[in-house]
Design an enzyme around this catalytic site. Structure first.
Site, PDB file in Angstrom:
ATOM      1  N   GLU B  72      26.632  41.682  35.543  1.00 37.59           N
ATOM      2  CA  GLU B  72      26.893  40.713  34.472  1.00 37.59           C
ATOM      3  C   GLU B  72      25.745  40.610  33.468  1.00 37.59           C
ATOM      4  OE1 GLU B  72      27.879  40.291  37.537  1.00 37.59           O
ATOM      5  OE2 GLU B  72      30.015  39.842  37.400  1.00 37.59           O
ATOM      6  N   HIS B 139      37.315  30.999  42.755  1.00 44.90           N
ATOM      7  CA  HIS B 139      36.274  30.777  41.738  1.00 44.90           C
ATOM      8  C   HIS B 139      36.483  29.516  40.895  1.00 44.90           C
ATOM      9  CE1 HIS B 139      35.327  34.813  42.952  1.00 44.90           C
ATOM     10  NE2 HIS B 139      36.449  35.275  42.487  1.00 44.90           N
TER      11      HIS B 139
END
Lengths: 239, 341
Positions: B72, B139
């Site tokens: 990321e 999530h």
């Protein structure tokens, strides 16, 4: 040059309007600005610049310089892995001076940085960082490879740290004496003289000229006003 | 997609889900501007997390829809670097829970570059992600408030398909870094009318989604339909609630909120994320600083309980629902009748 010095002095005329004293040049000159206080994020940003080079198909190559301490940030791994995967035109030049602020390399580097390149499937080169010609040759080869579509290269440029981490750092944590080491410019100068490609007075003239240029730039920068309210730029956070 | 004529205007509309509207916005901008590229995980043949990029890879190919390793920080980093040199990248972080892995790039680099270079650098990057509770339950942690704290970032969270399209197009055309948060519980919600063709919603503008007299309810993302349900259920008690969809978290529509509260004189703020240090706290503080004399009741905030959002049967107990919003509205409009404690 005077504007770069103005920037370091926090002057309004600096490229950054006194907002950041980092030594990044004018963005217009295609130098990736470095603004973050953290280490390693510029590896990702430089890798993105290489992606833009690839997309624009103009044969441009990005060269990213960083230190041996930064090489331990996760961004090093993420960026080199991705650049190799996408065959991005970038050359990673790690200047290994053996120190990260107060820590010697023995406390954070278990193996030479150049060896890591194998894990990313890219060439890794170790070069004497004090030898201007050797560095130039290694970087030129990597740039040519990148331009030809061969992807990135990791160059570990071995050098030394002559002084402390910052101007007022007396490096009292170093218990071994700082040995006098050859300045890269002195090394190159004596080699040019040996090979008959220059004579001592020529080099002295160059040195004197550059010293005068720097002194004039410092003087010019000092004479300009400090950054003040105008440069705070309350309405300049967003484009 | 069937093209229909919308009820309120003569403008043609298409019926799309939130997710389909975002994909359409991206596809239209990629057709319009070849500098736009898409970077993310699983965005190739798989079609994206929660099928959120379906069709993009097929249309634009591997050069403009780039699949990345699970990295990321580098993903956001390369988007910033490519943006500095003339591209307009959209980087998809599959879920908002993964944003912290790119935190340095998101808060130390992207928002600062323009200002810190004296205005010479521009970072036209869109960071797209999904937050909160959703159909698959994974999530759920919503850290959106963190990103509203940093000058230089823009943060939007659309609650309708039309706004999803309009805000995504505005984000792509913006020369600043913009974080686009997709509330997962709305991704596959029912299809709604979306203006066909060019449609932009200005970043920084909220919307009145239900006019009312007695109390202002500022809702964000997934809580907009919840607040509307609460408002409808209070009609029978003759409480007339005005519901605002904030749409942009940073910058947010201060003028719209202040004007509404100035009229209703009461304020409830509802978001799925935690109350502490949240966007609601900022809104409450701004109202308290600006028009304290207009308030007839304390400002109330409704959000997730102060625990990490759990899974399974515990989840609905932790997240705000219509009944908590109803309680909050009742207690500011009719404090005497509200249950004690």
């Amino acid at each position: 040059m005077w504007r770069l010095i103005a920037q370091a002095l926090g002057k309004a005329a600096g490229y950054n309007k006194g907002r950041s004293v980092s030594f990044n040049g004018p963005f217009e000159a295609n130098i990736v600005p470095w603004v973050a206080g953290d280490l390693g994020t510029s590896l990702g940003v430089a890798t993105g610049a290489a992606l833009a080079c690839l997309e624009q198909r103009g044969g441009d190559v990005c060269v990213c310089s960083f230190g041996d301490g930064t090489a331990n940030r996760g961004d090093f791994h993420e960026s080199l892995n991705l650049a190799s995967l996408w065959k991005l035109p970038i050359v990673y030049v790690c200047q290994n001076n053996g120190w990260a602020i107060s820590q010697p390399a023995s406390s954070y580097l278990p193996a030479p940085i150049a060896q890591r390149s194998a894990g990313y499937g890219m060439p890794g080169v170790s070069v004497d960082g004090n030898d201007v010609e050797a560095v130039r040759e290694a970087v030129a080869e990597a740039v040519n490879r990148a331009r030809a579509g061969g992807g990135p290269t990791l160059i570990e440029s071995l050098t030394f740290r002559g002084k402390g981490h910052w101007a007022a750092d007396h490096a009292l944590y170093r218990n071994e004496p700082v040995l006098p080491r050859a300045d890269p410019l002195e090394l190159l100068g004596s080699r040019l003289i040996e090979r008959g490609e220059a004579e001592a007075p020529d080099l002295e003239r160059v040195r004197t000229g550059i010293r005068a240029d720097v002194a004039a730039a410092v003087e010019r920068a000092r004479a300009t006003p400090d950054a003040s309210r105008t440069e705070l730029g309350l309405n300049e956070v967003y484009v | 997609m069937s093209v229909q004529v919308g009820a309120s205007t003569a403008r043609p509309t298409v019926r799309l889900t939130h997710k389909e509207a975002i994909i359409l916005a991206i596809a239209e901008e990629m057709r319009r501007d070849e500098r736009v590229l898409y970077v993310g995980q699983d965005v190739g043949i798989f079609g994206g997390a929660m099928q959120g990029t379906m069709g993009l890879f097929e249309e634009f190919g591997a050069r403009r829809v780039r699949e990345t390793p699970i990295s990321e920080s580098a993903m956001v980093g390369i988007a910033i670097g490519a943006a500095l040199f003339g591209r307009r990248p959209i980087v998809e972080i599959s879920f908002g829970e993964f944003l912290p892995a790119a935190m340095n790039q998101l808060v130390n680099q992207a928002p600062n570059l323009h200002y810190m270079t004296g205005g010479s650098a521009r970072v036209p990057v869109v960071i797209r992600t999904r937050v909160g509770d959703g159909p698959y339950g994974g999530h759920p942690q919503d850290y959106s408030a963190w990103f509203t704290h940093v000058p230089g970032l823009k943060v939007v969270m659309p609650a309708t398909p039309a706004d999803a399209k309009g805000l995504m197009v505005s984000a792509i055309r913006d020369d600043n870094p913009v974080l686009v948060l997709e509330p997962m519980s709305l991704s596959n919600a029912r299809r709604e009318e979306v203006p066909d063709g060019e449609h932009l919603v200005p970043i920084g503008s909220g919307a009145v989604v239900r006019p009312g007299r007695d109390v202002t309810v500022v809702a964000i993302g997934s809580m907009v339909p919840v607040a509307l349900r609460a408002a409808r259920s209070l009609e029978s008690e003759e409480i007339d609630a005005e519901v605002l969809d904030l749409r942009s978290l940073a910058p947010w529509d201060t003028a719209l909120v202040l004007a509404s509260v100035d009229r209703t004189r009461r304020l409830v703020i509802v978001h799925e994320a935690w109350v502490s240090g949240g966007v609601g706290a900022e809104i409450a503080a701004t109202v308290a600083e600006s028009i304290p004399q207009r308030l007839l009741a304390p400002v109330l905030r409704v959000g997730a309980l102060a625990i990490p959002v759990p899974s399974g049967k515990l989840r609905p107990l932790a997240l705000p629902g219509a009944s908590r919003v109803v309680d909050a509205i009742r207690s500011v409009v009719r404090p005497a009748e509200a249950p004690a404690g």
